[in-house]
Scaffold this motif. Structure first.
Motif: not given
Lengths: 196, 207
Positions: B154-156, B185-186, B190-192
């Motif tokens: 989740y880091s920028p 790649a998200k 990966d979505k919370p």
């Protein structure tokens, strides 16, 4: 605290202004002491007047003692004082030329300007000679460069060279000066001149 | 006694005094405590470990690393092209030219930052310029440059860029793995997860 200029307590432009004031004062004192007379300066070499020796050595000793005592009291950092680098052979050569000019002309560069300021024509000629000398030195520099740069010791002090403290060196200089003053006075008695 | 003789005697006496007293070799401090506080709070002396790694890899000629730890520690491990000037001997004359110069950028480091900062403060008090401290010291260097930890997903993006650089630097400097990792790649996964709050029950009973 000191020195004031390298530590920028006094700015560089004020430095020039103060130097101008000191220069005026120096010239005034030279003239007042009669140093604008070439006979007085030549007297140093003929032995009838040794005031020049006394004045300049007294000045040097005063400055030397002042710096050493200021350093002792922590008022000045002597390591920041500019020390002129020594080039042994050009110092000797320059000394001989300067001494010869001193006897022949009867002025040193400072007193010649003083004397020119009060209208002495020989002093103006002397100053012309100074500029000629500067011109020929600059133009002839490539010819004498090797001699000029020979014997480089860097910004060394005599006390460092012989490994003695600055204070002991100062004391030796003072003794040497006092001996010279005494010899000078003996010379004045031996070769007196009534009017010059 | 004539005035002249009084002056001469005075000169002689002062000369004797100055010949006998020890020379004052203490140098007045160049910085006042207030100046120092401003410098320390500005933290302009700090350089990051990432910058140092970058300069080492790009072989920046203006970089001079100075290891202020003991010679033993220096022998065991030191950064590339670093020179060893232990804190205890930092005032020796032989190091003056290295520490007091305006050409190179000296970066001091120790295991943490305590000793390197002590060294920096001494040098700053002497008025020397161009000395800096590596932030975090060698401990931080090992944690971040030599063994970088992958940032959480989740880091920028900047964190991933930093990680990539550190991973590559670590490889170039002989650290752990040399595989650069790009930000994954998200994907949808990966979505919370949205955790829905349970609706509050209507208060039972009534007034």
């Amino acid at each position: 605290m000191g020195p004031l200029v390298p530590q920028e307590i006094i700015s560089a432009s004020w430095n020039l202004f103060i130097a101008f004031g000191i220069g005026i004062g120096f010239g005034f004192v030279l003239e007042q002491a009669g140093f604008s007379s070439s006979r007085k300066l030549a007297g140093m070499f003929y032995g009838y007047d040794t005031v020049v020796l006394k004045v300049f050595f007294t000045g040097a000793i005063t400055a030397m003692l002042g710096l050493l005592f200021f350093s002792l009291f922590g008022w000045i950092d002597l390591s920041l004082i500019y020390v002129n680098p020594t080039f042994l052979w050009s110092a000797i050569g320059g000394g001989v030329i300067m001494g010869a000019g001193f006897i022949i002309g009867g002025f040193c560069p400072g007193t010649s300007v003083c004397a020119a300021a009060i209208g002495k024509i020989d002093a103006m000629v002397f100053i012309g000679g100074i500029f000629l000398g500067i011109f020929f030195f600059a133009e002839g520099y490539p010819l004498i460069k090797d001699f000029y740069m020979a014997g480089s010791f860097g910004p060394i002090k005599i006390s460092d060279f012989f490994g003695i403290s600055g204070g002991v060196m100062a004391f030796l200089v003072i003794i040497a000066a006092l001996v010279m003053f005494k010899l000078g006075e003996l010379a004045e008695k031996k070769w007196p001149r009534e009017e010059y | 006694m004539s005035t002249r003789n009084i002056i001469f005697s005075g000169m002689f006496l002062l000369g004797m005094v100055i010949a006998m007293v020890p020379e004052n070799t203490t140098k007045p401090y160049k910085l006042t405590a207030e100046d120092m506080l401003v410098e320390v709070q500005g933290a302009a002396e700090m350089v990051s470990a990432d910058d140092v790694a970058h300069w080492i890899i790009s072989q920046d000629p203006s970089l001079q690393l100075i290891d202020v730890r003991s010679p033993d520690e220096f022998q065991t491990y030191h950064l590339a092209n670093a020179i060893n000037i232990p804190l205890s001997v930092i005032l020796k004359d032989e190091y003056q030219d290295l520490l007091d110069q305006g050409v190179k950028m000296n970066v001091l480091y120790s295991n943490g930052t305590l000793n390197s900062h002590q060294a920096w403060m001494i040098l700053r008090q002497l008025g020397f310029e161009n000395n800096y401290v590596m932030q975090g010291g060698l401990n931080y260097w090992f944690d971040t440059i030599m063994n970088p930890q992958a940032p959480s997903v989740y880091s920028p993006d900047e964190e991933f860029a930093k990680y990539d650089f550190r991973k590559a630097a670590s490889g170039a400097l002989g650290g752990g793995g040399a595989v650069a990792l790009t930000a994954p790649a998200k994907t949808k996964s990966d979505k919370p997860k949205v955790i829905r709050k349970k609706k509050k029950k209507a208060p039972a009973g009534g007034c």
